[in-house]
Design an enzyme around this catalytic site. Structure first.
Site, PDB file in Angstrom:
ATOM      1  CG  ASP A  39      -3.709   2.986  -1.882  1.00 30.65           C
ATOM      2  OD1 ASP A  39      -4.064   1.845  -2.249  1.00 30.65           O
ATOM      3  OD2 ASP A  39      -2.664   3.538  -2.273  1.00 30.65           O
ATOM      4  CB  SER A  88       6.087  -1.537   5.960  1.00 34.93           C
ATOM      5  OG  SER A  88       5.049  -0.645   5.668  1.00 34.93           O
ATOM      6  CE  LYS A 121       4.673   5.953   2.227  1.00 33.34           C
ATOM      7  NZ  LYS A 121       3.956   5.315   1.111  1.00 33.34           N
ATOM      8  CE  LYS A 292      13.372   8.006   4.507  1.00 34.14           C
ATOM      9  NZ  LYS A 292      14.033   7.524   3.297  1.00 34.14           N
TER      10      LYS A 292
HETATM   11  P1  NAD Z   1       3.850   2.197   2.371  1.00 31.78           P
HETATM   12  O1  NAD Z   1       3.903   2.080   0.904  1.00 31.78           O
HETATM   13  O2  NAD Z   1       2.767   3.022   2.932  1.00 31.78           O
HETATM   14  O3  NAD Z   1       5.210   2.765   2.958  1.00 31.78           O
HETATM   15  C1  NAD Z   1       6.436   2.051   2.896  1.00 31.78           C
HETATM   16  C2  NAD Z   1       7.076   2.189   1.566  1.00 31.78           C
HETATM   17  O4  NAD Z   1       7.183   3.550   1.200  1.00 31.78           O
HETATM   18  C3  NAD Z   1       8.510   1.721   1.496  1.00 31.78           C
HETATM   19  O5  NAD Z   1       8.588   0.329   1.408  1.00 31.78           O
HETATM   20  C4  NAD Z   1       8.976   2.402   0.241  1.00 31.78           C
HETATM   21  O6  NAD Z   1       8.747   1.549  -0.863  1.00 31.78           O
HETATM   22  C5  NAD Z   1       8.061   3.599   0.101  1.00 31.78           C
HETATM   23  N1  NAD Z   1       8.730   4.907   0.031  1.00 31.78           N
HETATM   24  C6  NAD Z   1       8.441   5.859  -0.909  1.00 31.78           C
HETATM   25  N2  NAD Z   1       9.202   6.940  -0.740  1.00 31.78           N
HETATM   26  C7  NAD Z   1      10.015   6.689   0.311  1.00 31.78           C
HETATM   27  C8  NAD Z   1      11.038   7.442   0.946  1.00 31.78           C
HETATM   28  N3  NAD Z   1      11.380   8.669   0.547  1.00 31.78           N
HETATM   29  N4  NAD Z   1      11.671   6.879   1.987  1.00 31.78           N
HETATM   30  C9  NAD Z   1      11.341   5.633   2.424  1.00 31.78           C
HETATM   31  N5  NAD Z   1      10.377   4.871   1.858  1.00 31.78           N
HETATM   32  C10 NAD Z   1       9.715   5.395   0.815  1.00 31.78           C
HETATM   33  O7  NAD Z   1       3.823   0.827   3.062  1.00 31.78           O
HETATM   34  P2  NAD Z   1       3.547  -0.588   2.469  1.00 31.78           P
HETATM   35  O8  NAD Z   1       3.662  -1.485   3.651  1.00 31.78           O
HETATM   36  O9  NAD Z   1       4.338  -0.898   1.264  1.00 31.78           O
HETATM   37  O10 NAD Z   1       2.066  -0.511   1.983  1.00 31.78           O
HETATM   38  C11 NAD Z   1       1.060   0.030   2.730  1.00 31.78           C
HETATM   39  C12 NAD Z   1       0.262   0.933   1.841  1.00 31.78           C
HETATM   40  O11 NAD Z   1      -0.107   0.238   0.660  1.00 31.78           O
HETATM   41  C13 NAD Z   1      -0.986   1.318   2.545  1.00 31.78           C
HETATM   42  O12 NAD Z   1      -0.862   2.594   3.093  1.00 31.78           O
HETATM   43  C14 NAD Z   1      -2.047   1.247   1.496  1.00 31.78           C
HETATM   44  O13 NAD Z   1      -2.391   2.558   1.082  1.00 31.78           O
HETATM   45  C15 NAD Z   1      -1.431   0.486   0.368  1.00 31.78           C
HETATM   46  N6  NAD Z   1      -2.178  -0.759   0.226  1.00 31.78           N
HETATM   47  C16 NAD Z   1      -3.329  -0.680  -0.450  1.00 31.78           C
HETATM   48  C17 NAD Z   1      -4.100  -1.810  -0.616  1.00 31.78           C
HETATM   49  C18 NAD Z   1      -5.383  -1.726  -1.399  1.00 31.78           C
HETATM   50  O14 NAD Z   1      -6.085  -2.702  -1.481  1.00 31.78           O
HETATM   51  N7  NAD Z   1      -5.689  -0.584  -1.973  1.00 31.78           N
HETATM   52  C19 NAD Z   1      -3.692  -3.034  -0.061  1.00 31.78           C
HETATM   53  C20 NAD Z   1      -2.501  -3.079   0.639  1.00 31.78           C
HETATM   54  C21 NAD Z   1      -1.752  -1.930   0.779  1.00 31.78           C
END
Ligand code: NAD
Length: 333
Positions: A39, A88, A121, A292
């Protein structure tokens, strides 16, 4: 090269190189539940793209990962529309960036201070649960934010999800589905013994287990949930994020108990320090904390961009020292 030294053309060409790589990684991660890079590698390349597009807004393209939420609906699943999108979160990696977020928010609401609800998170995947008159009628994944997967049969097998609320509310509650660390370790051990591929981390194991066409597989995977969001708060009594979590618990949902209202940025930093230290003792994975704006009407007024709410931000922890990745990853960067 520092972005301040780039011409618009150089920035556009660098961004054009980054996008297909990031989009390929996104497909592996969101659609196939099998990431090919860690990530923090994704995050660093993504942050570079954000910085380029922020400095040169004219170079943004509609297919840029900065404009897209999540992945696509898996074949075999019925599509579910999200009239209120599942977004997101913006992410930051330092106190200075958190402070900038706070300054921007205070500027938007024209106030000197604001209360934030601090939450962990959870490292899982987002899901949405629709109840009619207190009865569970539909469960869905986030998908691309506006169209997700119908996973009603799968979520019916998850013990922490109530089929009937304690009040006859018609409400859409959102939260995280995750796989506890112990269940993840046991699952990977079983898979390894059976000669099957192992999951890279609990988040991908949770996603791979929930997005199953056979709900029996989901049932075996010991998934759990923490609910933390609502599509529209009107049906609820709560008018703050923290009251809402308590109301969710009264309604029968699992909530993460480690939330805390912060009255200052110092309170936020203390919360971060506390959970950065406790992180490895938790029974589930977290990859940061989320702050938040606590007032729900304020959240609604602040609204969102195409991708992220303006009333919340994620502070990401540095990568876990103990790698959860049990298989070889390709370090393609
Ligand atoms: P994210 O996972 O960083 O953040 C958004 C998500 O956080 C929300 O949709 C929700 O599911 C979650 N979340 C968990 N606890 C929460 C809380 N208390 N309140 C609100 N939301 C909460 O964003 P994303 O757009 O889903 O994904 C991006 C992340 O995914 C990146 O930071 C990256 O690390 C990872 N990613 C990794 C790869 C890879 O190839 N390794 C590819 C794409 C994305």
């Amino acid at each position: 090269q520092p972005i301040s030294e780039l011409s618009a053309q150089q920035a556009a060409s660098e961004a054009a190189q980054l996008r297909p790589t990031l989009n390929q990684w996104r497909q592996d991660y969101y659609d196939n539940d099998a990431p090919n890079v860690e990530d923090d590698i994704y995050d660093r390349q993504y942050a570079r793209l954000v910085a380029l597009e922020t400095a040169f807004p004219a170079i943004v393209t509609p297919d840029s990962p900065t404009q897209l939420v999540g992945g696509t609906v898996k074949a075999g699943f019925t599509k579910v529309q999200h009239p209120i999108p599942m977004l997101s979160l913006g992410d930051v990696f330092s106190q200075a960036e958190l402070q900038e977020f706070n300054d921007r928010l205070l500027g938007n609401i024209e106030a000197e201070t604001v209360d934030y609800n601090c939450e962990l998170k959870i490292d899982g995947l987002a899901l949405s649960l629709r109840y009619e008159n207190g009865q569970l009628v539909q469960g869905s994944t986030r998908g691309n934010g506006t169209v997700g997967e119908d996973i009603t049969k799968n979520i019916e097998t998850i013990k922490s999800i109530p089929h009937q609320l304690t009040k006859p509310l018609t409400v859409e509650v959102r939260g995280e589905c995750y796989m506890p660390k112990a269940a993840f370790a046991a699952l990977n051990e079983r898979r390894e013994a059976a000669g099957e591929s192992v999951f890279a981390n609990p988040r991908n194991a949770a996603a791979g287990s929930l997005r199953q066409l056979d709900p029996k597989v989901t049932e075996e995977r010991q998934l759990s949930t923490f609910m933390y969001n609502v599509a529209d708060y009107e049906p609820l009594t709560a008018r703050t994020q923290s009251e809402m979590l308590e109301e969710f618990a009264d309604l029968g949902f699992n909530i993460n108990p480690d939330f805390q209202v912060a009255h200052s940025m110092q309170d936020v930093y203390d919360y971060i320090d506390k959970y950065a230290a406790k992180r490895s003792d938790l029974a589930y994975g977290i990859d940061g904390i989320v702050i938040k704006a606590n007032s729900l009407p304020m959240q609604r007024d602040l609204g969102a961009t195409v991708k992220v709410p303006r009333w919340a931000i994620a502070f990401k922890f540095p990568p876990d020292e103990q790698p959860t990745v049990l298989r070889e990853v390709e370090w393609t960067v």
